[in-house]
Enzyme design. Structure first.
Site, short mmCIF file in Angstrom:
data_model
loop_
_atom_site.label_atom_id
_atom_site.label_comp_id
_atom_site.label_asym_id
_atom_site.label_seq_id
_atom_site.Cartn_x
_atom_site.Cartn_y
_atom_site.Cartn_z
N GLU A 1 74.57 53.44 71.37
CA GLU A 1 75.81 53.99 70.84
C GLU A 1 77.01 53.20 71.35
OE1 GLU A 1 77.04 57.92 72.08
OE2 GLU A 1 78.78 57.84 70.77
N ASP B 1 82.41 54.39 88.44
CA ASP B 1 83.79 54.16 88.08
C ASP B 1 84.64 54.47 89.31
OD1 ASP B 1 85.93 55.54 85.41
OD2 ASP B 1 86.36 54.21 87.09
N ASP C 1 88.33 54.66 90.59
CA ASP C 1 89.67 54.75 90.03
C ASP C 1 90.69 54.90 91.15
OD1 ASP C 1 92.01 55.60 88.76
OD2 ASP C 1 90.88 56.57 87.16
#
Lengths: 259, 426
Positions: free
Chosen positions: B46, B111, B113
């Site tokens: 996807e 991730d 951040d």
């Protein structure tokens, strides 16, 4: 290793191959024909055993000394033996067949399944804990749990790391105890809480923790199997062909299984 | 000045050029096909696109590299995200019986951040970053990269700059892609040390015995702490920040001692030394607890802060490498860990820069290349594109990606051999 799918009577040399360890995961259903009498006896005796395991678990703290001693007495009592057959092979065969018969009886409802899994797990835990170190490793390998024991040299080189990663270990216990190398995916609870040493994707599990991992595996397999049996219950049952040496050839009965 | 001035309003003009001539489609496709070891791996992947005006479309999937290129050139996405490999083609998910359409595999991702560190960095906040707080990303990368390789045994890690305020890690090993939700969450928890939200003052609590993983992480943090936290972030400078640090010490007599000491001693380094000395002294006292205050402080100020939810989900979508960051214009480029100390997020090329570099007259290309172009159109187009990015600042980052792919390709070869052996397909 797989026997022919046809339901043939098993004799002789295959004895050694079929039950090559005193303990099993009950992965393969029995493929032989047995008499109605054996069927009944096996089932009833195992049920008695499991009920006793349940009672013991209530009367004593599980895995305590008393508990273990009592269970030991139970398993060596004469009632565990088939009449006329006390060989190791006979014991193992009985263990195998009786387990599978009870699966049929206890797959039907959530409560039955939970009860059956709990007692079988408690029984399994005791029997696994009772094995020698070598037999434990044999068992793991035979069941595709490719867990190697950590060599003495490796343990020595990793000693400090092993001590600081698992609770309650000292230099002495690290030397004495067996450690197993388990892929980290099979030891998630220990990894998540950082209670184990990890190296190159393997968790270094002290032997008293390996039981937890093996038990988890046991529970998962049994749970899945019961779900499948439940699904195919009626189909499955049609397949059981019992015959006895007397005139009861081809006897089939559904009601029989309701103990 | 390596960055041309970037103006988000130019995106609609720059993006088509980027996707036509610069985006490294061939390497990208090679990556996501994983050597063709699993059938339909690329076809069942996807992608999601964020188009102009924030229109978000999910369940995009493509059958070939060519189709991917054509679609991206046609739709001109502002952002591209990569999701999971599903049981069926995502673009046809509506045609699949409900319940059968499942996310099967995906890279293990992390991730980091910068906004998650706002409570402990004084130089910037929110979306801003600077060279001072960038050190936090270096520390995070060093700690996580080591742990994922040495503890978990992973080999193929792609670290990517997100384009603004963080970094992503894509763990691409076969074993990583097959991990269950429970396993991903266990890995993320193992790697998490800083716990608690705004209400929690003391976010790191250490107790005996200290796990080897924590010790490894501490030795990385210790290498950077003095320069980063004491000097640059000046956490023991002003009264306000000193109070924040002291709030993490539960033992009142240490706090009292330091408060008095700090009245006279203004040098932050000496202040830190005193704190450590007091904690060390406490260690030898019989009473338990507080023996690791100094280490806890270092970890709270520097240890990587992960979002477990990003790593947990098999179907979670994460920004694609080589995607453009619409606000900064910077390309999400792979980071070369060998050059980590000199990586400068402000040197990362913007889309305006590389488009401008493209327009510059060709320096050395000779006519022989034109002759070669007479061959197959697509091949020529591809070769032109390869020449194109090589003329821009994007080149060195694509090289990092190439090296990453080469290392993986060696493992695919092994897999294909194994597979063909199993199928007795010699």
């Amino acid at each position: 290793m797989q026997f022919s799918g046809r339901r043939k009577k098993l004799i002789g040399s295959s004895q050694n191959d079929l039950y090559d360890h005193c303990l099993q995961f009950y992965g393969q259903p029995p493929l032989e024909n047995i008499s109605l009498t054996e069927f009944e006896t096996f089932a009833v005796e195992r049920l008695k055993l499991l009920k006793t395991v349940e009672n013991l678990g209530v009367s004593y703290v599980k895995n305590s000394e008393h508990y273990v001693k009592k269970l030991e007495e139970l398993l060596s009592s004469p009632t565990m033996y088939v009449q006329g057959g006390t060989s190791e092979y006979e014991k193992r065969r009985k263990d195998h067949i009786s387990h599978f018969i009870l699966r049929l009886a206890y797959c039907q409802t959530e409560d039955l399944r939970r009860w059956f899994i709990q007692q079988e797990m408690d029984l399994f835990r005791y029997r696994f804990g009772d094995l020698t170190s070598k037999h434990k490793t044999d068992f793991l390998h035979k069941n595709n749990l490719k867990y190697e024991t950590v060599s003495a040299e490796e343990k020595k080189s990793l000693k400090d790391k092993l001590i600081t990663s698992s609770y309650g270990l000292s230099g002495i216990t690290v030397e004495e105890y067996d450690f197993y190398k388990v892929p980290f995916q099979d030891a998630l609870d220990l990894v998540r809480t950082r209670k184990v040493y990890l190296l190159a994707g393997n968790a270094y599990i002290p032997h008293h923790e390996i039981v937890t991992i093996v038990l988890n595996d046991f529970r998962t397999r049994l749970s899945k199997a019961l779900a499948v049996i439940r699904f195919f219950y009626f189909l499955f049952f049609e397949e059981i062909i019992l015959f006895s040496k007397n005139a009861l050839s081809g006897y089939k009965s559904k009601s029989f299984i309701m103990l | 000045m390596p960055t041309s001035d970037y103006d988000p309003a130019c995106l609609p003009d720059l993006l088509p050029l980027y996707y036509r001539r610069l985006f490294p489609f061939s390497q990208y496709y090679r990556w996501l096909s994983y050597g063709g070891v699993s059938k339909n791996y690329f076809q069942n992947r996807e992608f999601s696109f964020t188009l102009k005006d924030d229109i978000y479309v999910r369940y995009q999937s493509f059958t070939t590299q060519n189709e991917l290129e054509k679609e991206m050139q046609k739709m001109v996405p502002y952002k591209v995200d990569i999701g999971a490999v599903y049981s069926h083609r995502p673009s046809q998910h509506n045609a699949v019986k409900s319940g059968s359409f499942q996310a099967l595999e995906k890279e293990l991702v992390f991730d980091i951040d910068m906004t998650d560190y706002d409570d402990v960095r004084r130089c910037c906040s929110a979306a801003d970053i600077c060279s001072k707080c960038w050190t936090l990303m270096i520390i995070a990368i060093r700690i996580l990269d080591r742990a994922l390789r040495e503890d978990f045994g992973f080999h193929h890690l792609l670290w990517v700059y997100s384009g603004r305020r963080g970094v992503h890690c894509w763990v691409c090993d076969d074993a990583a892609r097959k991990l269950s939700v429970a396993a991903r969450s266990a890995v993320a928890e193992y790697l998490s040390l800083v716990k608690g939200g705004e209400e929690t003052l003391r976010k790191v609590v250490l107790s005996d015995p200290i796990h080897p993983f924590i010790n490894h992480s501490l030795s990385v943090v210790e290498r950077y702490f003095q320069q980063y936290a004491i000097v640059e972030q000046d956490i023991l400078g002003s009264k306000e920040s000193v109070d924040k640090v002291l709030a993490l010490l539960l033992t009142t007599h240490i706090k009292k001692d330091l408060t008095i000491y700090y009245q006279d001693e203004k040098n932050p380094m000496k202040r830190w030394d005193r704190l450590c000395a007091l904690v060390e002294h406490k260690k030898s006292s019989i009473k338990k607890g507080g023996q690791y205050f100094d280490k806890e402080i270092m970890l709270q100020y520097c240890y990587p802060r992960l979002d477990v939810n990003v790593s947990k989900g098999v179907n979670h979508l994460l920004k694609s490498p080589f995607s453009v960051h619409p606000k900064t214009g910077r390309i999400s480029v792979p980071i070369d860990l060998k050059e980590l100390n000199t990586f400068d997020p402000f040197e990362v090329p913007t889309i305006s820069l590389i488009c401008e570099e493209l327009e510059r007259p060709r320096a050395d290309e000779a006519e022989e290349d034109d002759v070669k172009d007479k061959e197959n159109e697509q091949e020529a187009g591809e070769r032109r594109r390869i020449r194109d990015y090589k003329r821009t600042s994007l080149a060195k980052y694509v090289k990092v990606f190439d090296r990453f792919l080469e290392a993986m390709a060696r493992s695919w070869k092994g897999e294909m051999l194994k597979k063909s052996d199993l199928q007795k397909d010699f």
